[in-house]
Enzyme design. Structure first.
Site, PDB file in Angstrom:
ATOM      1  CE  LYS A  17      27.465  30.394   9.051  1.00  0.00           C
ATOM      2  NZ  LYS A  17      26.457  29.955   7.670  1.00  0.00           N
ATOM      3  N   GLY A  24      17.253  41.507  15.798  1.00  0.00           N
ATOM      4  CA  GLY A  24      16.763  40.189  16.243  1.00  0.00           C
ATOM      5  C   GLY A  24      17.459  39.800  17.815  1.00  0.00           C
ATOM      6  N   GLY A  64      18.530  41.414   9.878  1.00  0.00           N
ATOM      7  CA  GLY A  64      19.215  41.292   8.501  1.00  0.00           C
ATOM      8  C   GLY A  64      18.424  42.483   7.890  1.00  0.00           C
TER       9      GLY A  64
HETATM   10  C1  3PG Z   1      14.270  37.899  11.296  1.00  0.00           C
HETATM   11  O1  3PG Z   1      14.159  37.046  12.333  1.00  0.00           O
HETATM   12  O2  3PG Z   1      15.460  38.533  10.871  1.00  0.00           O
HETATM   13  C2  3PG Z   1      13.092  38.256  10.583  1.00  0.00           C
HETATM   14  O3  3PG Z   1      11.953  37.660  11.143  1.00  0.00           O
HETATM   15  C3  3PG Z   1      13.344  37.578   9.158  1.00  0.00           C
HETATM   16  O4  3PG Z   1      13.275  36.169   9.114  1.00  0.00           O
HETATM   17  P1  3PG Z   1      14.254  35.527   8.067  1.00  0.00           P
HETATM   18  O5  3PG Z   1      15.642  35.773   8.271  1.00  0.00           O
HETATM   19  O6  3PG Z   1      14.137  33.953   8.540  1.00  0.00           O
HETATM   20  O7  3PG Z   1      13.677  35.753   6.787  1.00  0.00           O
END
Ligand code: 3PG
Ligand code: MG
Length: 399
Positions: free
Chosen positions: A205, A355, A379
């Site tokens: 996105k 990730g 993130g």
């Molecule tokens: C991620 O996978 O980016 C972190 O573990 C944070 O997870 P979340 O985006 O579900 O808060």
């Protein structure tokens, strides 16, 4: 900010230490009990080993996925406890709840050098609550397990959650080695990137990446865009994108960004277009300007890889976040693989943020040591680059 070394210097033998880790690992799609990439578990091992070997009674907590504040067997950390035990080479006690009777009993029974993993933090509404009092009440229960807190969950430092933000206000708090290293690297990339600075963004996105694009655009020489988000940019250039991912409400924003970038945003020139989202789907490589109406783009094509590799080749600083295509499905992995391989060859400093891109490096079997730094936070690293205050880091900095 106090660090794990400070805590070890104080002496931890016999003390209970609560460690917030990010053990949010991906699982195999066809085999849901099997961890597909244990990179995040490995990343926190040095902290756990140091505490265990110093005789601490270690209580580890983490989230996994996004359960809705109540127990949900789909998101149990049980398989993670097993894998953590294998990697540590010593059994990990697993509590079937987070702060309930089982967790309390097992925490109380810990002996020096033992490690306990609590069940998923997000099985409790207090963890992610927007209400300070509700979060605080849950943080009180977590803090009661220990007399010191170590945050090594870099992937979660951008979350204002009880275990990240409120617990450190209740206990002496220390930054783990992973959090320290991540912040140091991102600081270097943000404050003094050696030029040319090239950023590669993918993922699905544009809306998720808008803030980081706006923050980075003034600083970068080139911004290469692949993944699902490239189709909204292609649409903004006036191309039809068939059934590809498209954020209609972002098309004008993308057009504005393209104008502002004056040629520094580079888009794919060819696309692997499939009849459906499936590894078996019929697929062809087409020019990015000629995606058939009944197909969807699932990867960037070979000419795009060559174009991107050329821009990547000159970089002294490189940041990459987000896969170029659906790399989990073999026919749509070459774009991500090609771009990742180009990144490994640069004569400069590369950071893989996050990730999915970090998982891609490992699941595609690329040489991890060929990258300057592979972040455990998607993130979190993006929000750092946006210049946002990260609640978890701010909480560690507070005295
Ligand atoms: C991620 O996978 O980016 C972190 O573990 C944070 O997870 P979340 O985006 O579900 O808060
Ligand atoms: Mg995430």
């Amino acid at each position: 900010m106090k660090t794990l070394d400070d805590l070890l210097g104080e002496g931890v033998s016999g003390r209970r230490v609560l460690v917030r880790a990010d053990l949010n690992v991906p699982f195999e799609k066809s085999n849901p009990g099997t961890i597909s990439d244990d990179g995040r578990i490995r990343a926190v091992l040095p902290t756990l080993v140091a505490l265990r070997d110093a005789g601490a009674r270690v209580v580890v907590c983490s989230h996994l996925g996004r359960p809705k504040g109540a127990p949900d067997p789909k998101f149990t950390l049980a398989p993670v406890a097993a894998r953590l035990g294998e990697l540590l080479g010593s059994a990990v006690v697993f509590a079937s709840d987070t702060v309930g009777a089982d967790a309390q009993g097992k925490a109380a029974a810990l002996t020096d050098g033992q490690v306990l993993l609590l069940e998923n933090l997000r099985f409790n509404a207090g963890e992610t609550s927007k209400d300070d009092a509700e979060r605080g009440a849950f943080a009180d229960q977590l803090a009661a397990f220990a007399d010191a807190y170590v945050d090594d969950a870099f992937g979660a430092v951008h979350r204002k959650h009880a275990s990240v933000y409120d617990v450190p206000a209740r206990l002496p708090h220390y930054a783990g080695g992973l959090v320290l290293r991540e912040v140091e690297v991102l600081k270097k990339v943000t404050e003094s990137p050696e030029q040319p600075y090239v950023v590669v963004l993918g993922g699905s996105k544009v809306s998720d990446k808008l803030a980081v694009i706006q923050a980075l655009l003034p600083k970068v020489d080139k911004l290469l865009v692949g993944g699902g988000m490239c189709f909204t940019f292609l649409k903004a250039q006036g191309h039809e994108v068939g059934k590809s991912l498209l954020e209609e409400d972002m098309v004008q924003t993308c057009a504005d960004l393209l104008e502002q970038a004056q040629g520094r945003i580079v888009l794919p020139v060819d696309v692997v277009a499939a009849t459906e989202f499936s590894a078996d789907a019929d697929h062809v490589t087409v020019p990015a300007s000629q995606i058939p109406a009944d197909r969807l783009g699932l990867d960037i094509g070979p000419e795009s890889v060559a174009l991107f590799a050329d821009a990547i080749g000159g970089a002294k600083t490189l940041f990459w976040n987000g896969p170029m295509g659906v790399f989990e499905l073999a026919p749509f992995a070459p774009g991500t693989r090609g771009v990742a391989e180009a990144i490994t060859k640069i004569d400069g400093f590369s950071v893989v943020g996050g990730g999915d891109s970090a998982a891609a490096v490992r699941t595609l079997g690329l040489d991890e040591t060929a990258f300057g730094h592979i972040s455990t936070g998607g993130g979190a690293s993006l929000e750092y680059l946006e210049g946002k205050t990260l609640p978890g880091v701010a909480a560690l900095e507070a005295s």
